[in-house]
Design a protein around this motif. Structure first.
Motif, PDB file in Angstrom:
ATOM      1  N   GLN B  44       2.390  -8.643  -6.404  1.00  0.00           N
ATOM      2  CA  GLN B  44       2.638  -7.231  -6.618  1.00  0.00           C
ATOM      3  C   GLN B  44       1.373  -6.408  -6.374  1.00  0.00           C
ATOM      4  OE1 GLN B  44       4.729  -7.188 -10.335  1.00  0.00           O
ATOM      5  NE2 GLN B  44       3.537  -5.385 -10.860  1.00  0.00           N
ATOM      6  N   ILE B  47       0.227  -6.821  -2.544  1.00  0.00           N
ATOM      7  CA  ILE B  47       1.217  -6.687  -1.476  1.00  0.00           C
ATOM      8  C   ILE B  47       0.916  -5.515  -0.564  1.00  0.00           C
ATOM      9  CG2 ILE B  47       2.885  -5.175  -2.635  1.00  0.00           C
ATOM     10  CD1 ILE B  47       4.879  -7.558  -1.653  1.00  0.00           C
ATOM     11  N   ASP B  48       0.393  -4.433  -1.184  1.00  0.00           N
ATOM     12  CA  ASP B  48       0.145  -3.265  -0.364  1.00  0.00           C
ATOM     13  C   ASP B  48      -1.142  -3.406   0.426  1.00  0.00           C
ATOM     14  OD1 ASP B  48      -0.090  -1.744  -3.569  1.00  0.00           O
ATOM     15  OD2 ASP B  48      -1.530  -3.032  -2.553  1.00  0.00           O
ATOM     16  N   GLU B 106      18.728 -18.864  -9.057  1.00  0.00           N
ATOM     17  CA  GLU B 106      18.867 -17.405  -9.071  1.00  0.00           C
ATOM     18  C   GLU B 106      17.530 -16.743  -8.722  1.00  0.00           C
ATOM     19  OE1 GLU B 106      20.666 -14.082 -12.155  1.00  0.00           O
ATOM     20  OE2 GLU B 106      19.771 -15.913 -12.892  1.00  0.00           O
ATOM     21  N   LYS B 110      16.597 -14.247  -5.825  1.00  0.00           N
ATOM     22  CA  LYS B 110      15.984 -12.942  -6.043  1.00  0.00           C
ATOM     23  C   LYS B 110      14.711 -12.804  -5.213  1.00  0.00           C
ATOM     24  CE  LYS B 110      18.600 -11.542  -9.524  1.00  0.00           C
ATOM     25  NZ  LYS B 110      19.484 -10.410  -9.498  1.00  0.00           N
ATOM     26  N   LEU B 114      13.714 -10.178  -2.652  1.00  0.00           N
ATOM     27  CA  LEU B 114      12.449  -9.444  -2.773  1.00  0.00           C
ATOM     28  C   LEU B 114      11.712  -9.455  -1.442  1.00  0.00           C
ATOM     29  CD1 LEU B 114      10.180  -8.150  -4.491  1.00  0.00           C
ATOM     30  CD2 LEU B 114       9.427 -10.448  -5.037  1.00  0.00           C
ATOM     31  N   THR B 121      10.873  -2.512   3.489  1.00  0.00           N
ATOM     32  CA  THR B 121       9.993  -1.389   3.157  1.00  0.00           C
ATOM     33  C   THR B 121       8.928  -1.227   4.218  1.00  0.00           C
ATOM     34  OG1 THR B 121      10.306  -2.091   0.884  1.00  0.00           O
ATOM     35  CG2 THR B 121       8.698  -0.341   1.273  1.00  0.00           C
ATOM     36  N   LEU B 125       8.406   1.876   6.634  1.00  0.00           N
ATOM     37  CA  LEU B 125       7.119   2.573   6.676  1.00  0.00           C
ATOM     38  C   LEU B 125       6.618   2.669   8.106  1.00  0.00           C
ATOM     39  CD1 LEU B 125       5.020   1.354   3.631  1.00  0.00           C
ATOM     40  CD2 LEU B 125       5.426   3.693   4.344  1.00  0.00           C
ATOM     41  N   SER B 153      -7.637  20.803  10.291  1.00  0.00           N
ATOM     42  CA  SER B 153      -8.807  21.034   9.445  1.00  0.00           C
ATOM     43  C   SER B 153     -10.008  21.482  10.265  1.00  0.00           C
ATOM     44  CB  SER B 153      -9.179  19.767   8.682  1.00  0.00           C
ATOM     45  OG  SER B 153      -8.185  19.458   7.766  1.00  0.00           O
TER      46      SER B 153
ATOM     47  N   MET C   1      15.843 -12.473 -16.961  1.00  0.00           N
ATOM     48  CA  MET C   1      15.209 -12.700 -15.671  1.00  0.00           C
ATOM     49  C   MET C   1      15.451 -11.536 -14.700  1.00  0.00           C
ATOM     50  SD  MET C   1      13.232 -14.964 -14.794  1.00  0.00           S
ATOM     51  CE  MET C   1      12.444 -16.238 -15.687  1.00  0.00           C
ATOM     52  N   LYS C   2      16.647 -10.980 -14.774  1.00  0.00           N
ATOM     53  CA  LYS C   2      17.042  -9.987 -13.768  1.00  0.00           C
ATOM     54  C   LYS C   2      16.137  -8.759 -13.794  1.00  0.00           C
ATOM     55  CE  LYS C   2      21.849 -10.301 -12.455  1.00  0.00           C
ATOM     56  NZ  LYS C   2      23.221  -9.983 -12.839  1.00  0.00           N
ATOM     57  N   ILE C   5      12.533  -8.727 -12.374  1.00  0.00           N
ATOM     58  CA  ILE C   5      12.432  -8.803 -10.914  1.00  0.00           C
ATOM     59  C   ILE C   5      12.684  -7.445 -10.282  1.00  0.00           C
ATOM     60  CG2 ILE C   5      13.601  -9.716  -8.862  1.00  0.00           C
ATOM     61  CD1 ILE C   5      13.725 -12.373 -10.314  1.00  0.00           C
ATOM     62  N   TRP C   8       9.722  -5.464 -10.747  1.00  0.00           N
ATOM     63  CA  TRP C   8       8.637  -5.818  -9.816  1.00  0.00           C
ATOM     64  C   TRP C   8       8.855  -5.182  -8.459  1.00  0.00           C
ATOM     65  CZ3 TRP C   8       9.056 -11.678 -11.212  1.00  0.00           C
ATOM     66  CH2 TRP C   8       8.518 -11.880 -12.504  1.00  0.00           C
ATOM     67  N   ILE C   9      10.101  -5.260  -8.019  1.00  0.00           N
ATOM     68  CA  ILE C   9      10.382  -4.692  -6.699  1.00  0.00           C
ATOM     69  C   ILE C   9      10.023  -3.213  -6.690  1.00  0.00           C
ATOM     70  CG2 ILE C   9      12.219  -4.139  -5.049  1.00  0.00           C
ATOM     71  CD1 ILE C   9      13.598  -6.728  -6.064  1.00  0.00           C
ATOM     72  N   LEU C  11       7.981  -1.684  -8.648  1.00  0.00           N
ATOM     73  CA  LEU C  11       6.531  -1.521  -8.743  1.00  0.00           C
ATOM     74  C   LEU C  11       5.869  -1.729  -7.388  1.00  0.00           C
ATOM     75  CD1 LEU C  11       5.673  -3.212 -12.133  1.00  0.00           C
ATOM     76  CD2 LEU C  11       5.296  -0.838 -11.484  1.00  0.00           C
ATOM     77  N   ILE C  12       6.356  -2.751  -6.700  1.00  0.00           N
ATOM     78  CA  ILE C  12       5.755  -3.052  -5.403  1.00  0.00           C
ATOM     79  C   ILE C  12       5.953  -1.874  -4.457  1.00  0.00           C
ATOM     80  CG2 ILE C  12       5.986  -4.493  -3.349  1.00  0.00           C
ATOM     81  CD1 ILE C  12       6.576  -6.823  -5.363  1.00  0.00           C
ATOM     82  N   ILE C  13       7.174  -1.339  -4.463  1.00  0.00           N
ATOM     83  CA  ILE C  13       7.457  -0.209  -3.569  1.00  0.00           C
ATOM     84  C   ILE C  13       6.600   0.988  -3.943  1.00  0.00           C
ATOM     85  CG2 ILE C  13       9.220   1.435  -2.844  1.00  0.00           C
ATOM     86  CD1 ILE C  13      11.210  -0.970  -3.281  1.00  0.00           C
ATOM     87  N   LEU C  16       3.078   0.505  -2.876  1.00  0.00           N
ATOM     88  CA  LEU C  16       2.884   0.780  -1.451  1.00  0.00           C
ATOM     89  C   LEU C  16       2.710   2.273  -1.224  1.00  0.00           C
ATOM     90  CD1 LEU C  16       5.530  -1.571   0.184  1.00  0.00           C
ATOM     91  CD2 LEU C  16       3.050  -1.673   0.489  1.00  0.00           C
ATOM     92  N   ASN C  19      -0.578   3.733  -2.834  1.00  0.00           N
ATOM     93  CA  ASN C  19      -1.764   3.298  -2.141  1.00  0.00           C
ATOM     94  C   ASN C  19      -1.934   3.998  -0.797  1.00  0.00           C
ATOM     95  OD1 ASN C  19      -3.836   1.255  -1.131  1.00  0.00           O
ATOM     96  ND2 ASN C  19      -3.384   0.637  -3.238  1.00  0.00           N
ATOM     97  N   GLU C  24      -5.720   8.071   2.297  1.00  0.00           N
ATOM     98  CA  GLU C  24      -5.889   9.246   3.148  1.00  0.00           C
ATOM     99  C   GLU C  24      -6.981  10.178   2.638  1.00  0.00           C
ATOM    100  OE1 GLU C  24      -1.535   9.674   5.183  1.00  0.00           O
ATOM    101  OE2 GLU C  24      -2.274  11.256   3.885  1.00  0.00           O
ATOM    102  N   GLY C 319      -1.042  30.319 -13.842  1.00  0.00           N
ATOM    103  CA  GLY C 319      -0.966  29.866 -15.239  1.00  0.00           C
ATOM    104  C   GLY C 319      -2.313  29.506 -15.812  1.00  0.00           C
ATOM    105  N   ARG C 360     -13.365  22.476 -15.311  1.00  0.00           N
ATOM    106  CA  ARG C 360     -13.125  21.595 -16.455  1.00  0.00           C
ATOM    107  C   ARG C 360     -11.737  21.008 -16.248  1.00  0.00           C
ATOM    108  NH1 ARG C 360     -13.478  24.529 -21.921  1.00  0.00           N
ATOM    109  NH2 ARG C 360     -11.554  25.386 -21.143  1.00  0.00           N
ATOM    110  N   ARG C 363      -8.897  20.167 -21.228  1.00  0.00           N
ATOM    111  CA  ARG C 363      -9.511  20.948 -22.288  1.00  0.00           C
ATOM    112  C   ARG C 363     -10.527  20.125 -23.083  1.00  0.00           C
ATOM    113  NH1 ARG C 363      -6.124  24.554 -26.509  1.00  0.00           N
ATOM    114  NH2 ARG C 363      -4.631  24.688 -24.810  1.00  0.00           N
ATOM    115  N   THR C 376     -10.576  21.332   4.165  1.00  0.00           N
ATOM    116  CA  THR C 376      -9.822  20.129   3.803  1.00  0.00           C
ATOM    117  C   THR C 376      -9.441  20.088   2.327  1.00  0.00           C
ATOM    118  OG1 THR C 376     -11.869  18.966   3.317  1.00  0.00           O
ATOM    119  CG2 THR C 376     -11.007  18.773   5.552  1.00  0.00           C
TER     120      THR C 376
END
Lengths: 257, 271, 444
Positions: B44, B47-48, B106, B110, B114, B121, B125, B153, C1-2, C5, C8-9, C11-13, C16, C19, C24, C319, C360, C363, C376
């Motif tokens: 995880q 991966i990026d 299972e 998965k 994944l 993905t 991208l 720029s 388990m489900k 996973i 995670w997927i 999170l991984i996306i 990506l 990052n 940039e 504001g 600042r 606060r 830029t």
């Protein structure tokens, strides 16, 4: 294997339950407070009094009769006139509009009642001697201003009025309109030290103007009000904590001399 | 009966042994699964950073799981043999192992999903990137035009620093390459404003007119109309200026530029 | 388990996506002073024939100040005096070039000089040699009353900087700084040299005097004063200490900024017909008044871009106080700071590329100086972990900044290189704020 674990688990739960029962119960002793004893004392009622004037409007040189009736009073004092019985009347001849105050004294305390006798002045009878000394009048305004006009406070980096400030300003407006309708005021805008000094000059100005705009909307003539921003330059509390900052974020009322 | 007892007596140590062996296997499996989980967490993180490493790791993971599955199958067949003896305990354990192996299966599934998702993905991208207009190489193959944000720029920096010849050229280059991007209207506006700041008012008016004709709904449209009005004012063409100031107020009544236009009309003594 | 996973997927996306953004915005460009030129400064000596021994006192001042000036100019690597050949150099004939040209010394240029007292005047001669060619590339003589020994050192430094930087800088050693100083009755405007020397009090009206800035000719300053009760703008002529009020009046006029051509003044004001502070522009004598921020809310602290076609200023329209830029009519408004925290007191760099401001982020945090590249919007933090740092002002060569900081417990004036290095404390007076750096000194 699983069964053993299961048995052990059941056993543990039972043991815990027993333990909890043993100790937990001890804490549950009922300790309700006894009901409060019934109040037996009877309070002495405070006196009441009603003061009237007849007529309430007189021409210059004419008299008016002040009369009063009271309950639970042993004695009545007419301020600046003298002591009287709980019920009675007296004749007054004021040279100018006067507010009379009657105070009823009794075993239960004291109570006031006021009545105003308005004197219609004849223009030709006005003499310089009947005009009250200017100093005294100004002092009185100043006294009212000093004791009754309250400053308002702002949230950090804000210039809109808080509900508290709203209430305070309504009271201030009422006093400015009715009690001291001749005074002119300066509203100073102040900020705490946390912003930058340049921005705070503008913020203080905005605060002072929020206060001014509110008072004008409440019917105070704009010509009576001047505003000035001091930014963070004149803190009321030199401290560097929230307590001091809260005091320093204010719309401050000053009597214009 | 005695035979059965005897049989039991003989098989028990074996079954206990087996039981012990299976336990170990299970613990190992479990720790394998934990290891797999940890690896996925690691994955995880990285991966990026590196798609290639991810893929390899995923493949390794899948291999590991397949190995586990194979081992489970082996245990299962071994136990099946033992089961012939009809030991209840063993049956229980076998059931547990089945459940576990099902779970592992299972997990494997998965993970495959994944891997596919990650692959997808990455692909999308790449697609997104390829959809961005990538300028072609110059004929000699040596010059690659800058990406849009850098080109913009650079031109804007020249505009801010007052190098108006350069900023005009820069924004023209930008529009030639990236006419359909979000900042195209800004680029056109700054061309006009660069002319304006140089005192080249007719050119400025022309460039500002393009802002409103090409990007009538762009956020620079009110400013473009206002500035062409100011350009006319500087050319002493007050009538055109007044007309444009009125146009700003009419067309964009809520813009800050409308207020500026009103102020200009006041200064000119018309309302 | 489900669940894990799926998590995670996700999170991984997410990983990506996030990052991708990070990569940039990682390039930061900023003005880094160079230290490529190696300079040797041989102590100036009493000129032969000088009979007044008190010249040594002035020479000591000149030698110290000149060294500091050259070192702080950001252009030179000053080669330590302990490596110099032993003999004293009074005249060009004293320079033994082979000794100075030794390759291990790696000195590019050599500065020598002398001084004498003559009819109560201090006469200082200065020469610069290119050690590659042995050529004298600068020769100057200065004559003044001895009290101005410091000023002579500053002038010499500016000559050298201007020459050796190929006019990238005209030298800032002769520049001055105006600032507010707390007094018992309020704040008075004070003046000092760019290195903190030569302190002078400019106003003494016993009220609050704020936000001083220089007019382009360095002869006058403009600031807010409460001397007639309301905070209004005034000019002060330095030579005569004469005050002149700015003709536009209102409830509040403050934070003036003089246009690059010196003809117009931008300032924040609440005029009598308005209920909020806006940015106005008029000529120095108050004609052609226009409002460039017709927007309810606070607009304050304008600053011109060096082209004179743009201004930056602080506005709370989003504001919170943030920095915006618009053209000098108020059109084409763009916010250049993040819509977060409290950004204030911007100053546009002399080359137009950067805006320095005080920010600042939350606060709980303190104010620090930040540079934003206008094109830029990339940020660079200049100060950190050192109290509140506010009200930055650029040196005319864009290589230094002056600002106020309470890092020592009291609010004092500091200077810093534009890359955030070399902090130098200029005052130890308790309560110094809002410094404004002068323009380049007028040429002789």
């Amino acid at each position: 294997m699983n069964r053993n674990v299961f048995r052990l688990g059941v056993f543990m739960v039972l043991v815990l339950a027993v333990l909890f029962g043993m100790f937990g119960c001890k804490k549950r002793t009922p300790t309700l407070p006894p009901p409060p004893p019934p109040t037996t004392e009877l309070e002495t009622p405070a006196p009441t009094i009603q003061l009237r004037a007849n007529p309430e409007i007189v021409n210059y040189g004419e008299s008016s009769t002040l009369s009063w009736a009271s309950t639970d009073a042993t004695e009545v004092v007419l301020k600046n006139i003298g002591k009287f019985t709980p019920e009675g009347s007296t004749v007054v001849t004021p040279t100018e509009s006067t507010t009379y105050t009657a105070i009823a004294y009794g075993p239960g305390g004291m109570t006031r009642s006021q009545v105003r006798v308005t004197v219609v002045q004849k223009t030709e009878t006005i003499t310089p001697t009947t005009v009250p000394p200017v100093d005294e009048q100004a002092l009185s305004d100043e006294e009212i201003f000093r004791t009754q006009i309250k400053d308002v406070f702002f949230d950090f980096d804000k210039y809109n009025l808080t509900p508290e400030a709203d209430t305070t300003l309504r009271q201030n407006a009422e006093i400015l309109r009715t009690k001291i309708p001749d005074v002119r005021i300066i509203i100073e805008g102040h900020c705490d030290e946390r912003g930058t000094s340049e921005y705070n000059l503008a913020l203080g100005d905005k605060r002072a103007n929020s206060v001014r705009d509110f008072l004008v909307a409440q019917g105070i003539a704009a010509s009576r009000i001047r505003t000035i921003s001091y930014g963070e330059e004149r803190p009321f509390d030199p401290g560097h904590n929230e307590e001091a900052w809260a005091k320093n974020r204010r719309g401050h009322f000053v009597l214009m001399k | 009966m005695r035979k059965i007892i005897l049989l039991l007596l003989f098989t028990l140590p074996g079954s206990i042994l087996l039981q012990g062996g299976t336990k170990e296997e299970l613990i190992r499996l479990q720790s394998d699964i934990v290891a797999a989980q940890n690896q996925i967490r690691l994955l995880q993180k990285s991966i990026d950073e590196n798609g290639a490493i991810t893929k390899t790791l995923l493949h390794q993971l899948l291999d590991l799981l397949n190995q586990n599955n194979r081992q489970i199958d082996q245990i299962r067949s071994y136990q099946d043999e033992q089961l012939q003896s009809g030991n209840e305990n063993i049956e229980d354990i076998v059931n547990e192992i089945r459940m576990l192996s099902a779970k592992v299966d299972e997990l494997g599934l998965k993970l495959t999903t994944l891997a596919r998702t990650v692959e997808d993905t990455k692909q999308s991208l790449e697609e997104m990137q390829s959809r961005r207009p990538t300028p072609e190489k110059a004929p000699d193959g040596s010059l690659m035009p800058l990406p849009p944000d850098q080109l913009y720029s650079l031109a804007y920096n020249d505009y801010i620093m007052g190098n108006y010849e350069l900023s005009i050229q820069g924004f023209l280059d930008y529009l030639a390459l990236y006419k359909d991007t979000e900042f195209a209207d800004n680029a056109q506006y700054y061309i006009g404003d660069s002319y304006f700041n140089q005192g080249r008012y007719p050119d400025a008016v022309e460039a500002f007119a393009q802002v409103t004709s090409l990007f009538p709904n762009g956020d620079k449209a009110p400013a473009a109309v206002l500035k062409s009005g100011l350009a006319y004012l500087n050319m002493s063409n007050n009538d055109s200026a007044i007309e444009l100031f009125r146009q700003v107020i009419r067309t964009y009544p809520d813009s800050p530029e409308a207020n500026i236009a009103k102020q200009q009309l006041q200064i000119l003594g018309v309302e | 388990m489900k669940l894990p996973i799926i998590l995670w997927i996700t999170l991984i996306i997410l990983g990506l996506a996030v990052n991708g953004q990070d990569q940039e915005s990682s390039i930061v460009i900023w003005p880094k002073p160079t230290e490529e030129t190696a300079l040797a400064l041989s102590d100036f000596q009493p000129k032969s024939g000088n009979i007044d021994p008190s010249v040594n006192e002035y020479l000591q001042t000149i030698n110290e100040i000149l060294w500091e000036d050259l070192e702080y100019s950001t252009f030179f690597k000053m080669v330590s005096k302990s490596f110099y050949p032993a003999n004293r150099i009074t005249e060009p004939t004293d320079v033994v070039f082979p000794e100075w040209q030794q390759t291990d010394l790696r000195i590019d240029y050599l500065v020598i000089g002398n001084a004498r007292l003559e009819n109560n005047y201090l006469v200082v001669q200065c020469r610069v040699f290119d050690l590659k060619t042995k050529e004298q590339i600068l020769g100057k003589q200065f004559r003044t009353i001895p009290r101005y020994a410091r000023a002579i050192a500053h002038r010499i430094s500016d000559k050298i900087v201007s020459l050796l930087s190929a006019n990238a800088s005209q030298g800032i050693a002769s520049t001055q700084i105006v600032f507010e100083k707390k007094t018992k009755t309020g704040k008075e405007i004070h003046l000092m040299d760019y290195d903190g020397g030569n302190l002078q009090q400019l106003t003494s009206n016993g009220t609050i005097n704020l936000t001083p800035v220089w007019l382009r000719d360095n002869a006058r300053i403009c600031f807010t004063s409460y001397q007639n009760q309301s905070p209004l703008l005034y000019y002060l002529t330095l030579e005569t200490a004469e005050m002149q009020s700015f003709p536009i009046r209102g409830g509040l006029l403050t934070t003036p900024s003089v246009s690059p051509d010196g003809a117009e003044l931008a300032f924040a004001a609440r005029l009598s017909d308005s209920s909020d502070t806006d940015i106005y522009i008029s000529t120095l004598d108050g004609r052609n008044l226009r409002n460039i921020t017709q927007h309810p809310g606070i607009d304050v602290s304008p600053c011109w871009s060096p082209t004179g076609h743009q201004l930056c200023f602080v506005s709370d329209r989003g504001g919170t106080p943030q920095i915006y830029i618009s053209d000098s009519f108020g059109a084409g408004l763009v916010r250049i700071t993040l819509e977060r925290g409290y950004a204030s007191s911007p100053d546009w760099s002399p080359d137009g590329r950067y805006i320095v401001f005080s920010w600042r982020p939350s606060r709980m945090a303190t104010f620090d100086l930040y540079l934003v590249e206008v094109a830029t919007k990339e940020l660079r933090q200049l100060t950190q972990s050192a109290g509140n740092n506010e009200n930055p002002s650029w040196s005319p060569d864009g290589r230094h900044l002056v600002f106020q900081s309470d890092r020592t417990g009291t609010t004092e004036i500091f200077t810093i290189f534009a890359d955030g290095s070399n902090v130098r404390q200029l005052t130890r007076l308790d309560g110094c704020s809002n410094p404004g750096w002068s323009n380049y000194g007028t040429a002789e």
